[in-house]
Design a protein around this motif. Structure first.
Motif, PDB file in Angstrom:
ATOM      1  N   ASP A  52     -41.006  11.754  43.885  1.00  0.00           N
ATOM      2  CA  ASP A  52     -39.769  11.594  43.120  1.00  0.00           C
ATOM      3  C   ASP A  52     -38.687  12.538  43.638  1.00  0.00           C
ATOM      4  O   ASP A  52     -38.972  13.651  44.072  1.00  0.00           O
ATOM      5  CB  ASP A  52     -40.026  11.929  41.638  1.00  0.00           C
ATOM      6  N   LYS A 105     -37.542   7.979  40.477  1.00  0.00           N
ATOM      7  CA  LYS A 105     -38.997   7.815  40.689  1.00  0.00           C
ATOM      8  C   LYS A 105     -39.232   7.210  42.064  1.00  0.00           C
ATOM      9  O   LYS A 105     -38.456   6.366  42.520  1.00  0.00           O
ATOM     10  CB  LYS A 105     -39.582   6.885  39.616  1.00  0.00           C
ATOM     11  N   THR A 149     -38.382   3.468  43.497  1.00  0.00           N
ATOM     12  CA  THR A 149     -37.408   2.757  42.652  1.00  0.00           C
ATOM     13  C   THR A 149     -36.011   2.869  43.258  1.00  0.00           C
ATOM     14  O   THR A 149     -35.811   3.545  44.258  1.00  0.00           O
ATOM     15  CB  THR A 149     -37.366   3.324  41.221  1.00  0.00           C
ATOM     16  N   THR A 150     -35.074   2.189  42.617  1.00  0.00           N
ATOM     17  CA  THR A 150     -33.695   2.209  43.110  1.00  0.00           C
ATOM     18  C   THR A 150     -32.781   2.819  42.059  1.00  0.00           C
ATOM     19  O   THR A 150     -32.804   2.409  40.896  1.00  0.00           O
ATOM     20  CB  THR A 150     -33.220   0.772  43.426  1.00  0.00           C
ATOM     21  N   LYS A 209     -35.331  -5.523  49.415  1.00  0.00           N
ATOM     22  CA  LYS A 209     -36.284  -5.409  48.311  1.00  0.00           C
ATOM     23  C   LYS A 209     -37.630  -6.024  48.686  1.00  0.00           C
ATOM     24  O   LYS A 209     -38.686  -5.461  48.431  1.00  0.00           O
ATOM     25  CB  LYS A 209     -35.704  -6.116  47.080  1.00  0.00           C
ATOM     26  N   THR A 237     -37.695   4.550  48.415  1.00  0.00           N
ATOM     27  CA  THR A 237     -36.820   4.957  47.311  1.00  0.00           C
ATOM     28  C   THR A 237     -35.370   4.761  47.768  1.00  0.00           C
ATOM     29  O   THR A 237     -34.994   5.250  48.823  1.00  0.00           O
ATOM     30  CB  THR A 237     -37.058   6.441  46.965  1.00  0.00           C
ATOM     31  N   ASP A 292     -32.997  -0.048  39.356  1.00  0.00           N
ATOM     32  CA  ASP A 292     -33.859   0.219  38.196  1.00  0.00           C
ATOM     33  C   ASP A 292     -33.109   1.073  37.190  1.00  0.00           C
ATOM     34  O   ASP A 292     -33.216   0.886  35.986  1.00  0.00           O
ATOM     35  CB  ASP A 292     -35.129   0.947  38.643  1.00  0.00           C
TER      36      ASP A 292
END
Ligand SMILES: Nc1ncnc2c1ncn2[C@@H]1O[C@H](COP(=O)(O)OP(=O)(O)OP(=O)(O)O)[C@@H](O)[C@H]1O
Ligand SMILES: [Mg+2]
Length: 616
Positions: A365, A389, A392-393, A547, A554, A569
């Motif tokens: 993260d 995280k 994630t985006t 994607k 990340t 996200d």
């Protein structure tokens, strides 16, 4: 930090830099000096041979010619050589031999000197370039590129000129003066004194005049720099000039500067003409003095014709180097200023890794923990804390100047946080504990204004690496939705990108830069407004392709366009260096804050546009 200004210290120890970079060339320099001294000795023997020829023809006994006798003795010809030789043919042969030896050593001197000085300047350029590469980003943006380029070209050229020409000229002139007067004074003290008395006058006249002239030279140099800047600005900004119909204005601006430049050079021409004229007058006066004293000595029988000729020849041999020495010394002054300016660059501290910096995996993260930051006095980020995280985006939305790019700069350590300015961690590790190069090879940033090299598109995507398979380059270009554009070019991936990529459209440049970041394949990717010049549809396709293929990566996507961010996200909204909203897009939409308002406005505009398109 590192601002390049003309400080008091700019002249500090420039000779030390010269000494440092001479390492590796010192042997060559010594060889060049030795060859120089031999060639000067040969030059200096020539008048003695002429004197021998003249005086033996006029029946002067050889005991009056100590120099030629001692040379003959040294050459193993016996001290009585002059008497024995007698014949002009032998002496003439000696002249040819001395000229040949002198020529050979002049060649050796010039050649070794060229090797020594070019080697030295090559080392200086290499040192400068590699040092500049390692200087922090902060240094680079605090200094005008033109200034750096000028130091690395003009200043290096001045040092080069000194190392290859002036240094040896100083040694040559000094050797000539010492050699000549150590013979002339014992030969005839009064005449030697008459000739010598003028040397300091001629030397100081040249030095002082040229020192003053260098001020005018500097003004002319600056005017030239300005002229070049106007021309360069015009050529690279040709589109703006044409679009705003500014051709006439720009031509007038150039003409005015050109006139000033020409005037300065005419003034310099006038000054230099006066310098040469007065210099000639001084040397003429010196000759008159020698002739007058010589005539007086000859009438008393204190000097032979050959000796008189030797005086005249030696005098003309040293007068030019002495006149030149004044110029050389004033040029040497410029060299020391240039060395000082180069030293300033070389002494600017480079980007150093912290002690014990590691190459631990950059994974996990991303956490900004109470980050506050300011470039100068004004705070740009204020107490910013967020977590992205892994895999994630995060989408960042914010007004211009709210600090979005600063977040990207800090994440890849283009700037470092000071004490008490918070901490940035990746996988619980403070990013200061990673080596700079390691961190950056794991955090790919596509900048707001992409920079492309004047190379082929393939090389640009491959990050200049020559060995990257073309299929990998094509795959990256496909994800960035630029493959079909490239294929349409005549040389497809071999197409050269013009200066600063002018042959590509803004959107194409952005997509090539995205392809480069995709090929780099870093686990963390930051897109700083990198899709702004791309239409909404292409934008959506790029995001969809990213994607589906870049699992586990990340993303941080900074954009002004809501649709670009809608798949994120989490969305973070920034204003004046603070986070004002943060959460999943749907939640922010429900909350009815800034995000919801901008979303509403952009939907309205898109709806209107669609209606117009339908109506048309
Ligand atoms: N190198 C710098 N030195 C001094 N101030 C800077 C520097 N870079 C940026 N700033 C200032 O910091 C503030 C934030 O800049 P930043 O580039 O992070 O904004 P941004 O949110 O990316 O804006 P935009 O949407 O226009 O790209 C601005 O006020 C800017 O003027
Ligand atoms: Mg920005």
């Amino acid at each position: 930090m590192g601002e390049l200004t003309e400080t008091e210290n700019s002249n500090k120890r420039p000779a030390a830099l010269l000494w440092e970079i001479s390492q590796g060339s010192r042997g060559m320099y010594c060889a060049a000096c030795a060859a120089l001294l031999i060639s000067v000795a040969c030059n200096f023997t020539m008048p003695q041979l002429i004197r021998f020829l003249v005086d033996s023809a006029s029946g002067v006994p050889a005991s009056h010619m100590p120099v030629i006798s001692s040379f003959a003795a040294a050459a193993g010809l016996g001290a009585d050589f002059a008497e024995r030789a007698g014949g002009l043919a032998t002496a003439a042969l000696l002249v040819v031999a001395v000229a040949a030896v002198g020529g050979a050593f002049t060649f050796t001197c010039r050649w070794t000197l060229a090797c020594a000085s070019e080697g030295m300047i090559k080392r200086l350029r290499d040192r400068l370039y590699s040092h500049i590469q390692r200087l922090p980003f902060e240094w680079h943006i605090s200094i005008q590129t033109g200034d750096i380029v000028q130091r690395c070209t003009s200043d290096v050229e001045i040092v080069r000129n000194f190392a290859s020409n002036q240094l040896i000229e100083i040694i040559r002139a000094s050797a000539l003066v010492i050699f000549a007067y150590s013979v002339l004074f014992p030969m005839n003290f009064t005449m030697a004194a008459a000739s010598f008395a003028f040397l300091p006058v001629i030397f100081f006249y040249s030095a002082v005049f040229l020192r003053n002239a260098s001020v005018s030279f500097l003004a002319a140099d600056e005017a030239e720099g300005l002229l070049l800047a106007i021309a360069q600005e015009n050529f690279s900004g040709v589109r703006v000039v044409r679009a705003f119909g500014r051709e006439r204005y720009e031509a007038d601006r150039f003409a005015a500067q050109n006139e000033l430049f020409a005037e300065l050079w005419m003034k310099l021409g006038r000054m230099l003409s006066a310098y040469w004229g007065i210099g000639d007058l001084l040397t003429g006066l010196q000759m008159v003095a020698i002739c007058a004293v010589g005539a007086q000595q000859a009438s008393r029988g204190g000097i032979t014709v050959g000796e008189f000729i030797v005086f005249i020849i030696y005098n003309s041999m040293i007068i030019w180097p002495v006149r030149g020495l004044g110029r050389v010394l004033s040029e040497a002054g410029k060299t020391f200023v240039s060395l000082g300016r180069l030293r300033e660059i070389l002494e600017s501290p480079t980007e150093a890794d912290d002690e014990g910096a590691s190459e631990l995996p950059v994974k996990g993260d991303i956490e900004f923990d109470r980050v506050s930051f300011s470039y100068q006095d004004e705070p740009v980020l204020r107490d910013v804390s967020f977590t992205v995280k892994e895999g994630t985006t995060l989408g960042i939305l914010g007004t211009t100047g709210s600090g979005k790019t600063t977040v990207a700069h800090l994440l890849c350590r283009l700037y470092d946080l000071g004490d008490g300015e918070g901490e940035i961690r990746i996988g619980k590790v403070d990013i200061k504990r990673f080596k700079h190069s390691h961190l950056r090879s794991n955090v790919g940033v596509v900048l707001q204004e992409p920079f492309l090299y004047s190379r082929t598109i393939a090389e640009n995507i491959a990050g200049l690496s020559k060995n990257c398979p073309i299929q990998r380059i094509k795959d990256a270009a496909e994800i960035a939705q630029v493959d079909s554009d490239i294929e349409r070019f005549a040389h497809s991936y071999g197409t050269m990108v013009g200066e600063r990529g002018v042959t590509l459209s803004g959107g194409q440049k952005q997509r090539v830069a995205i392809a480069r970041a995709i090929l780099k394949g870093t686990p963390i990717m930051v897109f700083d407004d990198s899709l702004s010049a791309v239409d909404t549809e292409t934008d959506a396709r790029i995001r969809a392709a990213l994607k589906s293929r870049a699992g586990g990566v990340t993303f941080i996507i900074i954009s002004h366009r809501i649709t670009t961010l809608s798949q994120a996200d989490v969305i973070m909204v920034m204003e004046s260096g603070r986070i004002v909203e943060m959460g999943p897009p749907a939640e922010l939409e429900r909350q009815g804050g800034i995000y919801a308002r901008v979303l509403g406005m952009q939907r309205l505009v898109e709806g209107d546009l669609a209606e117009e398109a339908g109506g048309a």
